[in-house]
Design an enzyme around this catalytic site. Structure first.
Site, PDB file in Angstrom:
ATOM      1  N   GLU A  99      -5.726  -0.501  -7.191  1.00 51.21           N
ATOM      2  CA  GLU A  99      -4.747   0.526  -7.542  1.00 51.21           C
ATOM      3  C   GLU A  99      -3.516  -0.165  -8.131  1.00 51.21           C
ATOM      4  OE1 GLU A  99      -3.400   4.586  -5.330  1.00 51.21           O
ATOM      5  OE2 GLU A  99      -3.138   2.752  -4.165  1.00 51.21           O
ATOM      6  N   HIS A 125      -2.444  -2.918  -5.553  1.00 54.84           N
ATOM      7  CA  HIS A 125      -2.905  -2.561  -4.209  1.00 54.84           C
ATOM      8  C   HIS A 125      -4.400  -2.799  -4.106  1.00 54.84           C
ATOM      9  CE1 HIS A 125      -3.617   0.804  -1.028  1.00 54.84           C
ATOM     10  NE2 HIS A 125      -3.683  -0.399  -0.500  1.00 54.84           N
ATOM     11  N   ASN A 129      -3.147   6.540  -0.658  1.00 53.71           N
ATOM     12  CA  ASN A 129      -2.505   6.849   0.620  1.00 53.71           C
ATOM     13  C   ASN A 129      -1.750   8.172   0.592  1.00 53.71           C
ATOM     14  OD1 ASN A 129      -3.371   4.812   2.327  1.00 53.71           O
ATOM     15  ND2 ASN A 129      -1.858   3.365   1.568  1.00 53.71           N
ATOM     16  N   SER A 152       0.813  -1.212   0.000  1.00 53.68           N
ATOM     17  CA  SER A 152       0.000   0.000   0.000  1.00 53.68           C
ATOM     18  C   SER A 152       0.847   1.263   0.000  1.00 53.68           C
ATOM     19  CB  SER A 152      -0.915   0.021   1.226  1.00 53.68           C
ATOM     20  OG  SER A 152      -0.137   0.007   2.419  1.00 53.68           O
TER      21      SER A 152
END
Length: 284
Positions: free
Chosen positions: A152, A140, A190, A119
């Protein structure tokens, strides 16, 4: 290359979700854990999740049994030798992941794509431990994997067009909506999420507002499904702290510097939902 068999390294929360999704979509899956205890715990999580699907009418008993029959658990990495695509889903530790990629590179066929479910960590560094950096990509997934619609993809400057297109087609076949990021700290989600939740912790830590009002303000004012502190409890305070520390270490950007309160809560064992206590308390 036609993808028929998926190898998953790690049967924790994310790994077991990836295994379940792939098996339900018709793929044979070989999942490897470091020992029988972790493996059995992960397989039991998959069985429980699929049983909930049957009870909720999202899966028939026949579909559940067929999916379960496609899953093979092992503690031997060598059992992944004949897979067509590997997804590494170990804990967020770069050195551990690089070691896994080195081993996967050694035991799998040269044409096999090697993907990481990281991540936040640098996919290029994992690719550097292989003889096929053009066949390494980040994938991800989001928790819970069978439910969350997003995937992702992280494309490094070494990832080939064929690897990208093959993996994208596979991900879309799993029913996921794809977004693509370059290999930068935090990727898309993130990179935006971590400063947001850290700012919410700072706001609470500085007495700016109560945790309830912070969460309610975001839910009702921005139409988010949950406030940032509730979200932190869901993601895991320890997981968030680890990601923030890794991103700060790589970028030296103060937006990713973890507040003292978050670090102290993790030290005290307040991890969020999984520990029963975080910013809020949760019954067992």
């Amino acid at each position: 290359m036609e993808i028929k068999t998926i190898g998953v390294v790690g049967c924790g929360l994310m790994g077991s979700g990836i295994v379940e999704l792939c098996a339900k979509k018709g793929y044979a899956v070989v999942v490897r854990e470091i020992n029988k205890e972790f493996l059995n715990k992960g397989l039991e999580r998959i069985k429980t999740s699929m049983e909930r699907g049957v009870k909720g009418g999202k899966l028939t008993a026949e579909e559940r049994d067929a999916a379960w029959g496609r899953i093979k658990g092992t503690t031997e990495m060598q059992d992944l030798a004949q897979i067509d695509l590997a997804v590494e889903a170990a804990i967020e530790n770069l050195e551990l992941k690089k070691g896994i990629f080195e081993e996967l590179d050694r035991i799998t066929r040269p044409e096999v794509i090697l993907a990481s479910n990281t991540s936040s960590l640098a996919v290029t560094e994992m690719a550097s431990k292989t003889r096929r950096p053009d066949k390494v990509i980040g994938l991800h997934f989001f928790n819970p994997v069978p439910v969350m619609p997003l995937l992702e993809m992280v494309r490094t400057f070494l990832t080939s067009e064929d690897t990208y297109q093959t993996t994208r087609k596979w991900g879309e076949g799993l029913g996921k909506t794809i977004v693509v990021s370059k290999d930068a700290p935090g990727f898309i989600v993130n990179a935006l999420l971590i400063p947001y939740v850290l700012d919410a912790v700072r706001m609470y830590e500085n007495g700016f507002a109560s945790k309830e009002d912070i969460d309610t303000g975001i839910k009702l004012g921005l139409n988010h499904p949950m406030g940032p502190l509730t979200l932190l409890d869901f993601v895991g305070l320890d997981t968030t702290l680890f990601i923030a520390d890794e991103m700060f270490k790589e970028t030296k950007d103060s937006r990713y510097a973890a507040p003292n309160l978050l670090r102290r809560m993790v030290t005290a064992g307040y991890m969020g939902r999984k520990s029963g206590k975080g910013f809020y308390e949760y019954g067992k």
